[in-house]
Write a protein that holds these residues in place. Structure first.
Motif, PDB file in Angstrom:
ATOM      1  N   ALA A 185      24.132  42.202  60.535  1.00 10.16           N
ATOM      2  CA  ALA A 185      24.907  41.009  60.212  1.00 10.16           C
ATOM      3  C   ALA A 185      25.802  41.321  59.014  1.00 10.16           C
ATOM      4  CB  ALA A 185      23.986  39.832  59.899  1.00 10.16           C
ATOM      5  N   LYS A 186      27.028  40.773  59.045  1.00  7.76           N
ATOM      6  CA  LYS A 186      27.980  41.040  57.971  1.00  7.76           C
ATOM      7  C   LYS A 186      28.658  39.742  57.538  1.00  7.76           C
ATOM      8  CE  LYS A 186      29.138  45.706  59.621  1.00  7.76           C
ATOM      9  NZ  LYS A 186      30.244  46.603  60.044  1.00  7.76           N
ATOM     10  N   ALA A 187      29.127  39.717  56.284  1.00 13.28           N
ATOM     11  CA  ALA A 187      29.890  38.571  55.780  1.00 13.28           C
ATOM     12  C   ALA A 187      30.566  38.970  54.477  1.00 13.28           C
ATOM     13  CB  ALA A 187      28.994  37.358  55.560  1.00 13.28           C
ATOM     14  N   SER A 188      31.630  38.233  54.134  1.00 10.82           N
ATOM     15  CA  SER A 188      32.326  38.423  52.865  1.00 10.82           C
ATOM     16  C   SER A 188      32.566  37.071  52.212  1.00 10.82           C
ATOM     17  CB  SER A 188      33.674  39.132  53.077  1.00 10.82           C
ATOM     18  OG  SER A 188      33.500  40.452  53.528  1.00 10.82           O
ATOM     19  N   THR A 189      32.651  37.073  50.887  1.00 10.34           N
ATOM     20  CA  THR A 189      32.969  35.849  50.158  1.00 10.34           C
ATOM     21  C   THR A 189      33.647  36.217  48.857  1.00 10.34           C
ATOM     22  OG1 THR A 189      32.096  33.715  49.438  1.00 10.34           O
ATOM     23  CG2 THR A 189      30.834  35.664  48.810  1.00 10.34           C
ATOM     24  N   HIS A 190      34.368  35.253  48.296  1.00  3.45           N
ATOM     25  CA  HIS A 190      35.039  35.454  47.007  1.00  3.45           C
ATOM     26  C   HIS A 190      34.462  34.487  45.992  1.00  3.45           C
ATOM     27  CE1 HIS A 190      38.262  36.744  44.344  1.00  3.45           C
ATOM     28  NE2 HIS A 190      38.427  35.477  44.004  1.00  3.45           N
ATOM     29  N   ILE A 191      33.955  35.020  44.876  1.00  4.23           N
ATOM     30  CA  ILE A 191      33.528  34.181  43.764  1.00  4.23           C
ATOM     31  C   ILE A 191      34.780  33.737  43.016  1.00  4.23           C
ATOM     32  CG2 ILE A 191      32.275  34.091  41.585  1.00  4.23           C
ATOM     33  CD1 ILE A 191      30.255  35.993  42.697  1.00  4.23           C
ATOM     34  N   PRO A 192      34.996  32.433  42.871  1.00  4.66           N
ATOM     35  CA  PRO A 192      36.221  31.951  42.216  1.00  4.66           C
ATOM     36  C   PRO A 192      36.303  32.388  40.761  1.00  4.66           C
ATOM     37  CG  PRO A 192      35.148  30.195  43.458  1.00  4.66           C
ATOM     38  CD  PRO A 192      34.176  31.331  43.388  1.00  4.66           C
ATOM     39  N   PRO A 193      37.499  32.295  40.177  1.00  2.00           N
ATOM     40  CA  PRO A 193      37.644  32.626  38.752  1.00  2.00           C
ATOM     41  C   PRO A 193      36.973  31.593  37.857  1.00  2.00           C
ATOM     42  CG  PRO A 193      39.706  31.779  39.658  1.00  2.00           C
ATOM     43  CD  PRO A 193      38.776  31.972  40.815  1.00  2.00           C
ATOM     44  N   ALA A 194      36.791  31.962  36.609  1.00  2.00           N
ATOM     45  CA  ALA A 194      36.140  31.075  35.637  1.00  2.00           C
ATOM     46  C   ALA A 194      37.018  29.868  35.326  1.00  2.00           C
ATOM     47  CB  ALA A 194      35.834  31.842  34.361  1.00  2.00           C
TER      48      ALA A 194
END
Length: 336
Positions: free
Chosen positions: A114-123
């Motif tokens: 299983a695969k996935a990607s995500t972006h942690i938003p900026p501060a």
């Protein structure tokens, strides 16, 4: 701080277009400033493919990678605090960074990859925080007024939550350079023998946060909140949802009220601290939790009527792999 609860079994949703099968389940919120914790489970079809049972996955190979090319093998965490749960937890001490994209790959010899990607938003920050005690529908509320300092030139997605984190009381003392736990028979017996020695031996008390969280209901009158799209007979929500596309400028002022009935407890097992959180989250996590709010269920649960809802972003699996940056205000109301 991801809370994960999976029932022993649940029925297939007859109205779903998603064909269920034995598969990996990933339910993860990567939070900037936290270490890596990846809860992983599996769903298994039983009883003529009409019921799904959930179980742990203890032999997966888990890789996490960021856009700078850093890669980490995330091992299974066998600590007692993670044993007996509905999922297995894979973790390491790597601190997650804001404004960073992460990709996960989970490989299991039986269930595939299983695969996935995500972006942690900026501060971001919140300012001009003010609180006010109010009564609404005969319930005492604590209202938070605050301003979100939005990151400009981008669409951001905000979720507001309030939780009570249960804490354990740790009483101890130091005698001849050795620390003893007072809350054990041997520790208490030793302390009673030496407490009157000179100089006196002080009894020390610390609070230790646990992984037990109580979700506190929220109320909002903000007409720009996406909660106006949800059906609610009480007007209370587990989360409040805001999209920055409705902001007139990078400074956006709003308010949220929290029911206070769980702030204070007479039970030592329910004492804790109240966490008021404003989180900037990835779009896929926002959409996922918004649908959980719509169906009045908690992140990490699969009720019988909504097994394959909401849709996540896991390729060859179920669940969600999302990112967040959170701003937390901590309050103590209990007496320890």
């Amino acid at each position: 701080m991801t809370g994960l609860l999976l029932p022993a079994a649940c029925k297939k949703n007859p109205y779903s277009t998603h064909k269920l099968s034995n598969t990996l389940v990933v339910l993860t919120e990567l939070t900037a400033g936290d270490s890596v914790k990846i809860p992983i489970g599996k769903s298994t079809l039983i009883e003529n493919n009409n019921t799904v049972s959930f179980g742990t996955v203890n032999n997966a190979i888990v890789h996490l990678q960021d856009t700078l090319g850093h890669s980490w093998l995330i091992p299974l965490n066998t600590a007692p605090e993670f044993s007996g749960g509905a999922t297995s937890v894979y973790s390491n001490s790597q601190i997650l960074q804001p404004n960073t994209t992460y990709t996960i790959e989970v490989s299991d010899p039986e269930l595939g990859t299983a695969k996935a990607s995500t972006h942690i938003p900026p501060a971001f920050v919140i300012t001009e925080v003010d609180t006010l005690r109010e009564i609404y529908n005969d319930q005492e509320m604590l209202t938070f007024h605050f301003t979100i300092n939005d990151v400009p030139d981008t669409d951001n997605y905000y979720i507001i939550e309030a939780l009570k984190q249960v804490t354990k009381i740790y009483r101890h003392f130091i005698y001849r350079n050795v620390t003893y736990n007072y809350d054990t028979p041997d520790g208490q017996a030793l302390y009673n023998r030496i407490k009157n020695e000179q100089p006196p031996v002080p009894l020390l008390t610390d609070t230790i946060p646990t992984n037990n969280f109580i979700r506190l209901n929220l109320l909002t009158f903000d007409p720009n909140a996406d909660n106006t799209l949800l059906n609610s007979t009480t007007g209370l929500f587990r989360r409040v949802f805001l999209q920055s596309s409705v902001f007139n400028n990078p400074l956006y002022s709003t308010s949220v009220s929290v029911i206070t009935k769980n702030f204070i407890s007479d039970s030592p097992q329910m004492k804790g601290k109240v966490l008021f959180m404003v989180k900037s989250v990835s779009r896929e996590l926002y959409d996922y939790l918004f649908l959980y709010e719509k169906y009045k269920i908690d992140f990490g649960t699969f009720p019988s009527s909504q097994l394959s809802l909401p849709p996540g972003n896991i390729t060859n699996g179920l669940g969600i792999f999302g990112g967040s940056f959170r701003y937390v205000l901590t309050y103590y109301f209990d007496t320890f």
